[in-house]
Design a protein around this motif. Structure first.
Motif, mmCIF file in Angstrom:
data_model
loop_
_atom_site.group_PDB
_atom_site.id
_atom_site.type_symbol
_atom_site.label_atom_id
_atom_site.label_comp_id
_atom_site.label_asym_id
_atom_site.label_seq_id
_atom_site.Cartn_x
_atom_site.Cartn_y
_atom_site.Cartn_z
ATOM 1 N N LYS A 205 0.814 -1.192 0.001
ATOM 2 C CA LYS A 205 -0.059 -0.018 0.044
ATOM 3 C C LYS A 205 1.002 1.538 0.030
ATOM 4 C CE LYS A 205 -4.227 1.920 2.117
ATOM 5 N NZ LYS A 205 -5.206 1.683 2.921
ATOM 6 N N TYR A 206 1.944 1.305 0.661
ATOM 7 C CA TYR A 206 2.850 2.464 0.810
ATOM 8 C C TYR A 206 4.289 1.990 0.356
ATOM 9 C CZ TYR A 206 -0.509 4.044 3.987
ATOM 10 O OH TYR A 206 -1.763 4.457 4.686
ATOM 11 N N TYR A 207 4.595 3.197 -0.708
ATOM 12 C CA TYR A 207 5.948 3.121 -1.175
ATOM 13 C C TYR A 207 6.897 3.212 -0.089
ATOM 14 C CZ TYR A 207 9.947 3.777 -4.338
ATOM 15 O OH TYR A 207 11.170 3.871 -5.054
ATOM 16 N N SER A 208 8.084 2.430 0.148
ATOM 17 C CA SER A 208 8.920 2.745 1.307
ATOM 18 C C SER A 208 10.410 3.086 0.773
ATOM 19 C CB SER A 208 8.846 1.643 2.278
ATOM 20 O OG SER A 208 9.129 0.543 1.708
ATOM 21 N N ALA A 209 10.989 4.105 1.560
ATOM 22 C CA ALA A 209 12.267 4.456 1.084
ATOM 23 C C ALA A 209 13.378 4.208 2.474
ATOM 24 C CB ALA A 209 12.392 5.899 0.600
ATOM 25 N N TYR A 210 14.522 3.870 2.139
ATOM 26 C CA TYR A 210 15.393 3.363 3.299
ATOM 27 C C TYR A 210 16.594 4.317 3.150
ATOM 28 C CZ TYR A 210 11.833 -0.171 3.472
ATOM 29 O OH TYR A 210 10.841 -0.995 3.583
ATOM 30 N N ASP A 211 16.776 5.261 4.310
ATOM 31 C CA ASP A 211 17.805 6.206 4.105
ATOM 32 C C ASP A 211 19.005 5.773 4.913
ATOM 33 O OD1 ASP A 211 19.654 8.203 3.978
ATOM 34 O OD2 ASP A 211 18.007 9.964 4.147
ATOM 35 N N TRP A 212 19.764 4.988 4.513
ATOM 36 C CA TRP A 212 20.751 4.264 5.138
ATOM 37 C C TRP A 212 21.976 5.112 5.785
ATOM 38 C CZ3 TRP A 212 26.181 3.650 5.184
ATOM 39 C CH2 TRP A 212 26.673 2.418 5.977
ATOM 40 N N GLY A 213 22.159 6.316 5.146
ATOM 41 C CA GLY A 213 23.054 7.203 5.574
ATOM 42 C C GLY A 213 22.575 8.062 6.585
ATOM 43 N N ARG A 214 21.296 8.455 6.874
ATOM 44 C CA ARG A 214 20.469 9.265 7.567
ATOM 45 C C ARG A 214 19.704 8.295 8.850
ATOM 46 N NH1 ARG A 214 19.912 11.455 2.617
ATOM 47 N NH2 ARG A 214 21.143 13.185 2.305
ATOM 48 N N SER A 215 19.772 7.208 8.643
ATOM 49 C CA SER A 215 18.931 6.395 9.671
ATOM 50 C C SER A 215 17.528 6.637 9.652
ATOM 51 C CB SER A 215 19.798 6.162 11.076
ATOM 52 O OG SER A 215 20.972 5.650 10.791
ATOM 53 N N ARG A 216 16.963 6.679 8.491
ATOM 54 C CA ARG A 216 15.597 7.075 8.652
ATOM 55 C C ARG A 216 14.601 6.370 7.547
ATOM 56 N NH1 ARG A 216 15.057 13.060 5.734
ATOM 57 N NH2 ARG A 216 16.184 12.331 3.896
ATOM 58 N N ILE A 217 13.442 6.105 7.641
ATOM 59 C CA ILE A 217 12.658 5.381 6.715
ATOM 60 C C ILE A 217 11.551 6.314 6.323
ATOM 61 C CG2 ILE A 217 11.236 3.390 6.237
ATOM 62 C CD1 ILE A 217 12.354 2.274 8.841
ATOM 63 N N GLY A 218 11.220 6.358 4.726
ATOM 64 C CA GLY A 218 10.000 7.080 4.424
ATOM 65 C C GLY A 218 8.953 6.246 3.792
ATOM 66 N N PHE A 219 7.739 7.035 3.989
ATOM 67 C CA PHE A 219 6.600 6.229 3.256
ATOM 68 C C PHE A 219 5.550 7.372 2.656
ATOM 69 C CE2 PHE A 219 7.598 3.815 7.082
ATOM 70 C CZ PHE A 219 7.428 2.522 6.608
ATOM 71 N N ALA A 220 5.099 6.764 1.582
ATOM 72 C CA ALA A 220 4.124 7.559 0.649
ATOM 73 C C ALA A 220 3.250 6.509 -0.080
ATOM 74 C CB ALA A 220 4.859 8.192 -0.500
ATOM 75 N N PRO A 221 2.011 6.975 -0.374
ATOM 76 C CA PRO A 221 1.122 6.005 -0.718
ATOM 77 C C PRO A 221 1.594 5.725 -2.278
ATOM 78 C CG PRO A 221 -0.316 7.856 0.094
ATOM 79 C CD PRO A 221 1.486 8.064 0.370
ATOM 80 N N ALA A 222 1.781 4.313 -2.370
ATOM 81 C CA ALA A 222 1.979 3.771 -3.690
ATOM 82 C C ALA A 222 1.139 4.040 -4.942
ATOM 83 C CB ALA A 222 2.428 2.229 -3.478
ATOM 84 N N ILE A 223 1.593 3.887 -6.021
ATOM 85 C CA ILE A 223 0.802 4.203 -7.280
ATOM 86 C C ILE A 223 1.080 2.853 -8.009
ATOM 87 C CG2 ILE A 223 0.382 5.257 -9.545
ATOM 88 C CD1 ILE A 223 1.210 7.993 -8.093
ATOM 89 N N GLN A 224 0.091 2.161 -7.928
ATOM 90 C CA GLN A 224 0.186 0.598 -8.731
ATOM 91 C C GLN A 224 -0.110 1.334 -10.192
ATOM 92 O OE1 GLN A 224 0.694 -2.204 -7.496
ATOM 93 N NE2 GLN A 224 0.767 -1.406 -5.304
ATOM 94 N N PRO A 225 0.397 0.656 -11.169
ATOM 95 C CA PRO A 225 0.302 0.741 -12.572
ATOM 96 C C PRO A 225 -1.349 0.358 -13.052
ATOM 97 C CG PRO A 225 2.303 -0.826 -12.204
ATOM 98 C CD PRO A 225 1.283 -0.741 -10.907
ATOM 99 N N THR A 226 -1.748 1.191 -14.077
ATOM 100 C CA THR A 226 -3.243 1.054 -14.232
ATOM 101 C C THR A 226 -3.407 -0.201 -15.244
ATOM 102 O OG1 THR A 226 -2.745 2.201 -16.190
ATOM 103 C CG2 THR A 226 -3.128 3.648 -14.491
ATOM 104 N N ASN A 227 -4.736 -0.578 -15.221
ATOM 105 C CA ASN A 227 -5.179 -1.601 -16.172
ATOM 106 C C ASN A 227 -4.575 -1.360 -17.386
ATOM 107 O OD1 ASN A 227 -6.229 -2.845 -13.971
ATOM 108 N ND2 ASN A 227 -8.190 -2.023 -14.416
ATOM 109 N N GLU A 228 -4.739 -0.247 -17.986
ATOM 110 C CA GLU A 228 -4.330 0.091 -19.655
ATOM 111 C C GLU A 228 -2.701 -0.350 -19.535
ATOM 112 O OE1 GLU A 228 -6.048 1.810 -17.543
ATOM 113 O OE2 GLU A 228 -8.062 2.218 -18.500
ATOM 114 N N GLU A 229 -2.091 0.208 -18.674
ATOM 115 C CA GLU A 229 -0.476 -0.271 -18.611
ATOM 116 C C GLU A 229 -0.257 -1.739 -18.703
ATOM 117 O OE1 GLU A 229 1.944 3.235 -16.436
ATOM 118 O OE2 GLU A 229 0.494 2.242 -15.274
ATOM 119 N N ILE A 230 -1.072 -2.205 -17.820
ATOM 120 C CA ILE A 230 -0.859 -4.047 -17.733
ATOM 121 C C ILE A 230 -1.506 -4.256 -19.123
ATOM 122 C CG2 ILE A 230 -1.591 -5.796 -16.741
ATOM 123 C CD1 ILE A 230 -1.772 -4.177 -14.122
#
Length: 255
Positions: A205-230
């Motif tokens: 559900k959420y895109y996640s980012a892992y900042d190794w250098g700053r020791s933090r984790i980021g989240f944002a709602p994920a965008i799934q590909p559209t049916n047209e793209e599939i």
């Protein structure tokens, strides 16, 4: 894991830390990576090194500091957890933690709270349907209060696809129950008995980012590909061992 994407303290030796090595050898590359977990077998999941893939997320990343980075886990402190608006008592003191883990396919719940959370998430379905995908049946939300933002799961994210049909022999009454898929977690002394695991239900559900250098984790709602793209065949990969596409058949229990 096999590649070594945890924090350096989790590695047997600094040379076994992939992100540690790539950061030391590439001074101009940003020291974080992003993960997109696909909801569909028609679309491959992705990992991006040196940043994140903007087309896979909606809005800005919301960051939270890694809790106790000396343990080596991508671990966060949780301020509060509610299920259907009801606070989970175990976490009322603000001392529960959560580990973001792409290798866990379910939502991990502390063993001592797992049964209670199961009860809170179970719901009766009217009409005794012959076929029903419980992921599409209404139910309570699970809300993780991370401080400056929330991570919210709905029945689509945590439910078992197949329901449970309970038949009472004495009265021939039938109940159709939808349940959650949860993983009881017993992590031992290092992480304590209040550790949750944010596995695929959260990371799809959420895109996640892992900042190794700053020791933090980021989240944002994920965008799934559209049916047209599939449908346009923009993605090329092969899936092994996919479940059948038919509607899930409920388990029947007689009592």
């Amino acid at each position: 894991g096999v590649l070594g994407l945890g924090l350096e303290k989790l590695a047997l030796d600094p040379e076994f830390s992939f992100m540690g090595q790539i950061t030391r050898l590439n001074k101009h590359m940003d020291s974080y990576f992003g993960v997109f977990v696909s909801k569909s077998d028609d679309v491959s999941s992705e990992i991006t090194f040196g940043g994140h893939d903007n087309k896979r997320l909606s809005g800005d990343l919301h960051w939270v500091d890694v809790h106790k980075p000396e343990l080596g886990y991508w671990q966060m402190q949780i301020r509060r957890i509610t299920v259907g608006g009801e606070p989970i008592e175990l976490c009322q003191g603000g001392d529960c933690v959560a580990i973001a883990d792409t290798g866990t396919s379910l939502l991990g719940v502390p063993k001592q709270a797992a049964q209670h959370v199961h009860w809170l998430l179970a719901r009766n379905v009217d009409g005794d349907p012959q076929e029903l995908d419980c992921r599409h049946s209404p139910g309570p939300e699970i809300v993780f209060d991370m401080g400056d933002f929330n991570l919210t799961l709905t029945p689509e994210d945590y439910s078992r696809p197949a329901g449970l049909r309970v038949i009472t022999n004495a009265t021939n009454e039938t109940q159709f129950i939808c349940r959650a898929q949860l993983l009881p977690v017993d992590e031992g002394p290092a992480l304590g008995d209040k550790a949750w695991i944010l596995g695929e239900p959260v990371l799809r559900k959420y895109y996640s980012a892992y900042d190794w250098g700053r020791s933090r984790i980021g989240f944002a709602p994920a965008i799934q590909p559209t049916n047209e793209e599939i449908a346009a065949g923009m993605f090329s990969h092969r899936v092994v061992g996919a479940p059948p596409p038919e509607a899930p058949t409920p388990t029947v229990v007689y009592i």
